[in-house]
Design an enzyme around this catalytic site. Structure first.
Site, PDB file in Angstrom:
ATOM      1  N   VAL A  14      16.104 -18.919 -23.135  1.00 34.63           N
ATOM      2  CA  VAL A  14      16.377 -19.219 -24.751  1.00 34.63           C
ATOM      3  C   VAL A  14      15.652 -18.171 -25.857  1.00 34.63           C
ATOM      4  CG1 VAL A  14      16.279 -20.663 -26.762  1.00 34.63           C
ATOM      5  CG2 VAL A  14      16.603 -21.777 -24.537  1.00 34.63           C
ATOM      6  N   THR A  15      16.533 -17.030 -26.240  1.00 35.06           N
ATOM      7  CA  THR A  15      15.666 -16.091 -27.077  1.00 35.06           C
ATOM      8  C   THR A  15      15.684 -16.756 -28.363  1.00 35.06           C
ATOM      9  OG1 THR A  15      17.730 -15.007 -27.858  1.00 35.06           O
ATOM     10  CG2 THR A  15      16.950 -14.231 -25.783  1.00 35.06           C
ATOM     11  N   GLY A  20      12.374 -22.941 -34.840  1.00 35.52           N
ATOM     12  CA  GLY A  20      13.611 -23.273 -35.458  1.00 35.52           C
ATOM     13  C   GLY A  20      14.743 -23.913 -34.212  1.00 35.52           C
ATOM     14  N   TYR A 163      23.377  -9.560 -42.379  1.00 41.10           N
ATOM     15  CA  TYR A 163      23.380 -10.748 -41.779  1.00 41.10           C
ATOM     16  C   TYR A 163      24.871 -11.031 -41.608  1.00 41.10           C
ATOM     17  CZ  TYR A 163      22.264 -15.244 -40.249  1.00 41.10           C
ATOM     18  OH  TYR A 163      21.869 -16.552 -39.518  1.00 41.10           O
TER      19      TYR A 163
HETATM   20  P1  NAP Z   1      13.853 -18.764 -36.968  1.00 45.07           P
HETATM   21  O1  NAP Z   1      13.287 -20.261 -37.200  1.00 45.07           O
HETATM   22  O2  NAP Z   1      13.419 -17.737 -37.824  1.00 45.07           O
HETATM   23  O3  NAP Z   1      13.855 -18.440 -35.354  1.00 45.07           O
HETATM   24  C1  NAP Z   1      14.301 -17.061 -35.062  1.00 45.07           C
HETATM   25  C2  NAP Z   1      13.301 -16.600 -33.670  1.00 45.07           C
HETATM   26  O4  NAP Z   1      13.642 -15.324 -33.666  1.00 45.07           O
HETATM   27  C3  NAP Z   1      11.953 -16.433 -34.363  1.00 45.07           C
HETATM   28  O5  NAP Z   1      10.908 -17.014 -33.672  1.00 45.07           O
HETATM   29  C4  NAP Z   1      11.816 -14.885 -34.433  1.00 45.07           C
HETATM   30  O6  NAP Z   1      10.552 -14.366 -34.458  1.00 45.07           O
HETATM   31  C5  NAP Z   1      12.682 -14.486 -33.447  1.00 45.07           C
HETATM   32  N1  NAP Z   1      12.995 -13.065 -33.227  1.00 45.07           N
HETATM   33  C6  NAP Z   1      13.037 -12.513 -34.446  1.00 45.07           C
HETATM   34  N2  NAP Z   1      13.579 -10.981 -34.126  1.00 45.07           N
HETATM   35  C7  NAP Z   1      13.421 -10.990 -32.784  1.00 45.07           C
HETATM   36  C8  NAP Z   1      13.572 -10.248 -31.766  1.00 45.07           C
HETATM   37  N3  NAP Z   1      13.943  -8.888 -32.093  1.00 45.07           N
HETATM   38  N4  NAP Z   1      13.567 -10.581 -30.407  1.00 45.07           N
HETATM   39  C9  NAP Z   1      13.274 -11.643 -30.056  1.00 45.07           C
HETATM   40  N5  NAP Z   1      13.030 -12.804 -30.984  1.00 45.07           N
HETATM   41  C10 NAP Z   1      13.148 -12.471 -32.489  1.00 45.07           C
HETATM   42  O7  NAP Z   1      15.372 -19.058 -37.210  1.00 45.07           O
HETATM   43  P2  NAP Z   1      16.573 -19.954 -36.847  1.00 45.07           P
HETATM   44  O8  NAP Z   1      17.010 -20.667 -38.202  1.00 45.07           O
HETATM   45  O9  NAP Z   1      15.915 -20.760 -35.803  1.00 45.07           O
HETATM   46  O10 NAP Z   1      17.806 -19.084 -36.288  1.00 45.07           O
HETATM   47  C11 NAP Z   1      18.149 -19.270 -35.212  1.00 45.07           C
HETATM   48  C12 NAP Z   1      19.548 -18.411 -34.893  1.00 45.07           C
HETATM   49  O11 NAP Z   1      20.484 -19.146 -35.649  1.00 45.07           O
HETATM   50  C13 NAP Z   1      19.573 -17.270 -35.551  1.00 45.07           C
HETATM   51  O12 NAP Z   1      20.494 -16.183 -34.842  1.00 45.07           O
HETATM   52  C14 NAP Z   1      20.259 -17.557 -37.064  1.00 45.07           C
HETATM   53  O13 NAP Z   1      20.927 -16.173 -37.384  1.00 45.07           O
HETATM   54  C15 NAP Z   1      21.222 -18.582 -36.693  1.00 45.07           C
HETATM   55  N6  NAP Z   1      21.432 -19.489 -37.519  1.00 45.07           N
HETATM   56  C16 NAP Z   1      20.490 -20.122 -38.534  1.00 45.07           C
HETATM   57  C17 NAP Z   1      21.023 -20.881 -39.404  1.00 45.07           C
HETATM   58  C18 NAP Z   1      20.219 -21.736 -40.343  1.00 45.07           C
HETATM   59  O14 NAP Z   1      20.434 -22.364 -41.095  1.00 45.07           O
HETATM   60  N7  NAP Z   1      18.825 -21.733 -39.915  1.00 45.07           N
HETATM   61  C19 NAP Z   1      22.409 -20.926 -39.598  1.00 45.07           C
HETATM   62  C20 NAP Z   1      23.265 -20.375 -38.907  1.00 45.07           C
HETATM   63  C21 NAP Z   1      23.006 -19.438 -37.726  1.00 45.07           C
HETATM   64  P3  NAP Z   1       9.902 -14.018 -36.005  1.00 45.07           P
HETATM   65  O15 NAP Z   1       9.696 -15.531 -36.493  1.00 45.07           O
HETATM   66  O16 NAP Z   1       8.484 -13.583 -35.563  1.00 45.07           O
HETATM   67  O17 NAP Z   1      10.710 -13.186 -36.656  1.00 45.07           O
END
Ligand code: NAP
Length: 235
Positions: A14-15, A20, A163
């Site tokens: 899981v990346t 989150g 995005y």
């Molecule tokens: P999150 O809590 O910010 O988790 C994302 C994780 O990815 C963070 O730990 C972040 O580290 C890490 N990351 C950032 N850049 C990276 C890199 N270059 N290589 C490896 N890891 C990296 O966000 P989330 O809401 O869980 O989102 C997870 C996925 O779901 C994302 O792709 C997001 O676009 C998608 N998504 C989220 C939502 C929402 O409402 N939350 C809705 C639709 C889609 P840092 O914190 O240090 O940057």
């Protein structure tokens, strides 16, 4: 098969596992019996997730790893380390690493556009390619790769031209990967969540959250109405 034992003896990667959605996926996979590789750009947050994982099933071994999904070298190192430890590539992979760098299109800096595409779109490509290559090379492929898209990739969102483009891109990437990799038994799917409360959405301005909630509620009302009309017409 009971959900609690569905992933016994599966190796999963899981990346974005340090936070989150990725963190929640790691915890769920572990609770269903999988061995989990928690990979994140932040070693510290990957370790935090690792500490939270259960390992109640025999043979469950989890690990954490630092990876930058936008770097081919970094992913190569990760896959090599996984194969060294587990003697196999992961057969389940979730691309949950992602970032936002929001600004209105009129003001958006080119490097903010590029970075979001590099992490969200190119990162998903590089990880999907590396995992698929490792599975095919091991001679006994069959696997599942899930990539986090977003509803924003379908409908757009204020301040998220970078995005939303990246998330529209991962849909095309996933459709193509699914067509090419199905002959190896590797399934590719993209999920498109709406807003989910995580550190990523903590950055969304209150105004946007309110607007989105209003739209969601209006959509739900319209759906309820449509169902009601259909029911009345057919009775
Ligand atoms: P999150 O809590 O910010 O988790 C994302 C994780 O990815 C963070 O730990 C972040 O580290 C890490 N990351 C950032 N850049 C990276 C890199 N270059 N290589 C490896 N890891 C990296 O966000 P989330 O809401 O869980 O989102 C997870 C996925 O779901 C994302 O792709 C997001 O676009 C998608 N998504 C989220 C939502 C929402 O409402 N939350 C809705 C639709 C889609 P840092 O914190 O240090 O940057």
């Amino acid at each position: 098969m009971a959900a609690a034992t569905r992933l016994i003896s599966r190796l999963t990667l899981v990346t974005g596992g340090g936070s989150g959605i990725g963190q929640a996926v790691c915890q769920r996979f572990a609770s269903e019996g999988a061995s989990v590789v928690v990979a994140d750009i932040s070693e510290e947050s990957a370790n935090e997730t690792l500490k939270s994982l259960t390992s109640d099933c025999r043979g469950q071994v989890h690990m954490s790893a630092e990876v930058d999904v936008s770097s081919k070298e970094s992913i190569k190192k990760l896959i090599t380390n996984i194969q060294t430890l587990y003697y196999q590539p992961p057969s389940v992979c979730v691309n949950a690493a992602g970032i936002t760098q929001d600004d209105f299109l009129l003001n958006m800096e080119e490097e903010h556009f590029d970075r979001v595409i590099q992490v969200n779109l190119k990162g998903s490509f590089l990880v999907t390619q590396a995992v698929a290559q490792a599975l095919v090379a091991c001679g006994a492929p069959k696997g599942s790769i899930v990539t986090l898209g977003s509803i924003v990739g379908k409908v757009g969102n204020l301040g998220q031209s970078n995005y939303s483009a990246s998330k529209a891109g991962v849909q095309g990437l996933t459709r193509t990967a699914a067509k090419e990799l199905s002959r190896f038994g590797i399934r590719c799917n993209c999920v498109l969540p709406g807003f989910i409360s995580t550190p990523m959405t903590d950055k969304v301005p209150e105004k946007v959250i309110t607007k989105t909630l209003t739209a969601v509620r209006a959509g739900l009302t319209a759906d309820v109405l449509k169902t009601e009309i259909r029911r009345l017409c057919s009775s």
